[in-house]
Design a protein around this motif. Structure first.
Motif, short mmCIF file in Angstrom:
data_model
loop_
_atom_site.label_atom_id
_atom_site.label_comp_id
_atom_site.label_asym_id
_atom_site.label_seq_id
_atom_site.Cartn_x
_atom_site.Cartn_y
_atom_site.Cartn_z
N VAL A 41 31.09 39.24 59.55
CA VAL A 41 30.95 39.87 60.63
C VAL A 41 31.84 40.48 61.62
O VAL A 41 32.48 39.22 62.30
CB VAL A 41 29.41 39.25 61.12
CG1 VAL A 41 28.50 40.17 62.06
CG2 VAL A 41 28.37 38.48 60.05
N VAL A 64 29.56 34.58 53.43
CA VAL A 64 29.66 35.59 54.95
C VAL A 64 30.19 34.52 56.41
O VAL A 64 29.11 33.70 56.20
CB VAL A 64 28.53 36.10 55.04
CG1 VAL A 64 28.51 37.03 56.62
CG2 VAL A 64 28.41 37.10 53.48
N SER A 97 29.80 34.30 60.32
CA SER A 97 29.49 35.07 61.29
C SER A 97 30.37 34.48 62.35
O SER A 97 29.69 33.37 62.81
CB SER A 97 28.31 34.95 61.47
OG SER A 97 27.85 36.22 62.52
N ILE A 156 30.16 44.41 58.23
CA ILE A 156 30.02 43.35 57.15
C ILE A 156 31.42 43.55 55.66
O ILE A 156 30.95 43.53 54.96
CB ILE A 156 29.11 42.02 56.83
CG1 ILE A 156 28.09 41.95 57.48
CG2 ILE A 156 29.12 41.15 56.38
CD1 ILE A 156 26.80 43.35 58.16
#
Length: 446
Positions: free
Chosen positions: A276, A368, A370, A299
């Motif tokens: 992110v 992902v 972040s 992203i």
């Protein structure tokens, strides 16, 4: 009694629920979500703070300060509704925020919490949002400590924005503390071009996809963990990643290589890793968006074969991470993404990194990352001291895993890392001899 559950240290009983409205009336109105809000699916994010407060945490103080803070942060006191086109938007109604007060029964103390296993502990400390944009739970323990858990709708704001709110809320609770600058809801920062170009074949087109064209995410089990990463290990990863690489890039490269081991065990050939990226400074280098409340993120991601990752040095993997992160970390890309969404409205879109798929739609181990490392934990002090421990909590239903590092509340450079990932990935992380270390009560509460 409203609800019971367990924390790993005893039962949790919710004794009262109050809806806290802004201290001043809100003129009801609708606030459109920006095009960058619209790329987020309807998911809730949790965060919690443990306070070892010998004098006790006062729920009344938290609620009074919340009412004051919601005057400036009024979208958090509203509701997400559908507009005429079926898109989500904010109804700024002043409905308020539901605040639950709870107690840990059975003589439980915070040192008993098995926070490294969130399914056994954190699930009962972070509220399930039933209505509105945000909810809060305050759970008190016999030792005098308390946990303050919050859940918010990600479509309304990102972690950067919620951090602003947390700091303002804590400042309002401390007698004599100056109020931080008010947030900005200036949607013109993210206005599309007029007319918006179609934006086919651009980076935005590679990173996002309309829902109608998105493959269904795989139905896979996931495990939840919270680890600590020592400051020395963070520094060692960054050094091994090579000059010019950030700590987060080095950490992501290391995590990507661990996914290769998990992929091999599952007979999967591809590993997808996303990061992110915040766009505030990229869109406005003059700092005008520093106080912007909402989502300003993209992203980017990369896909490599498990075999290539297993045989690659950390510096080589980090170079690849840096390449695709840098490509997306530009004002041009964020402006292009705003126009890309505009050209496809009202159809919803989704980040390809969230889908848990490889470049050709094949199954992949996917994650992902972040970063919550900018959360100023020392400023989340409601008058009884800084948190003894804090972490995010995000057991979502997406096809990819989700990993969220944040600074340790100890203030010593360590990281606390929330992990929601496939069991094989968690197994690989725990088998690795360094970096991901188990939490223990001595580390958390001294």
């Amino acid at each position: 009694m409203v609800k019971e559950g367990t924390t790993g240290g005893g039962a949790v009983t919710i004794t009262a629920v109050t809806t806290v409205a802004p201290a001043l009336p809100v003129q009801e109105h609708r606030l459109p979500l920006s095009n960058l809000d619209l790329i987020l699916p309807p998911i809730d994010v949790g965060v919690f703070f443990c306070y070892a407060a010998p004098g006790g945490v006062a729920a009344a103080v938290l609620k009074a300060a919340l009412a004051k803070t919601l005057v400036a942060y009024y979208p958090l006191a509203g509701e997400v509704v559908a507009n005429a086109a079926g898109e989500p938007e904010l109804l700024c109604s002043g409905r308020g925020v539901d605040v639950a007060e709870a107690s840990a029964d059975g003589g439980a103390v915070m040192r008993d919490l098995r926070l490294g296993r969130p399914d056994e502990s954190v699930e009962q400390l972070v509220p399930k949002k039933k209505a509105g944009v945000m909810s809060v739970q305050v759970t008190k323990f016999r030792c005098g400590g308390a946990v303050v858990g919050c859940t918010f709708d990600h479509r309304v704001c990102d972690a950067y924005s919620f951090n602003m709110f947390l700091v303002a809320w804590a400042a309002a609770a401390r007698t004599g503390s100056p109020a931080p600058p008010a947030p900005s809801f200036r949607r013109s920062f993210l206005a599309p071009s007029n007319p918006a170009p179609p934006c086919a074949g651009t980076l935005a087109d590679r990173l996002f996809v309309p829902i109608s064209r998105a493959p269904a995410p795989p139905d896979a089990a996931a495990a939840n963990r919270i680890y600590r990463v020592a400051a020395a290990d963070v520094a060692a990863l960054q050094a091994a990643a090579g000059p010019g690489r950030t700590k987060l890039e080095a950490f992501t490269a290391h995590l990507w290589r661990l996914h290769a081991l998990a992929a091999s065990r599952r007979g999967i050939g591809s590993c997808c890793m996303g990061v992110v990226v915040d766009g505030r400074a990229r869109l406005r280098g003059d700092g005008a968006m520093r106080g912007y409340f909402g989502n300003v993120l993209t992203i980017p991601y990369g896909v490599l074969s498990a075999g290539a990752l297993r045989g690659a040095a950390l510096a080589d993997v980090a170079r690849d991470v840096h390449r695709w992160v840098a490509e997306a970390a530009t004002g041009d890309h964020f402006r292009e993404l705003v126009d890309w969404v505009e050209a496809r409205r009202p159809e919803a879109t989704v980040a390809r990194a969230y889908l848990g798929r490889g470049e050709g739609g094949e199954g992949a181990t996917a994650c992902v990352v972040s970063s919550g490392t900018r959360l100023p934990l020392g400023e989340v002090d409601f008058g009884w001291g800084r948190p003894a421990f804090a972490s995010y909590h995000f057991p979502w239903q997406g096809g990819a895993g989700y990993v969220m590092p944040m600074p340790s509340a100890r203030g010593d450079g360590d990281w606390v890392v929330y992990v929601h990932a496939a069991p094989e990935v968690v197994e690989a992380m725990e088998e690795e001899p360094t970096v991901f270390r188990a939490l223990d009560s001595g580390y958390m509460f001294g």
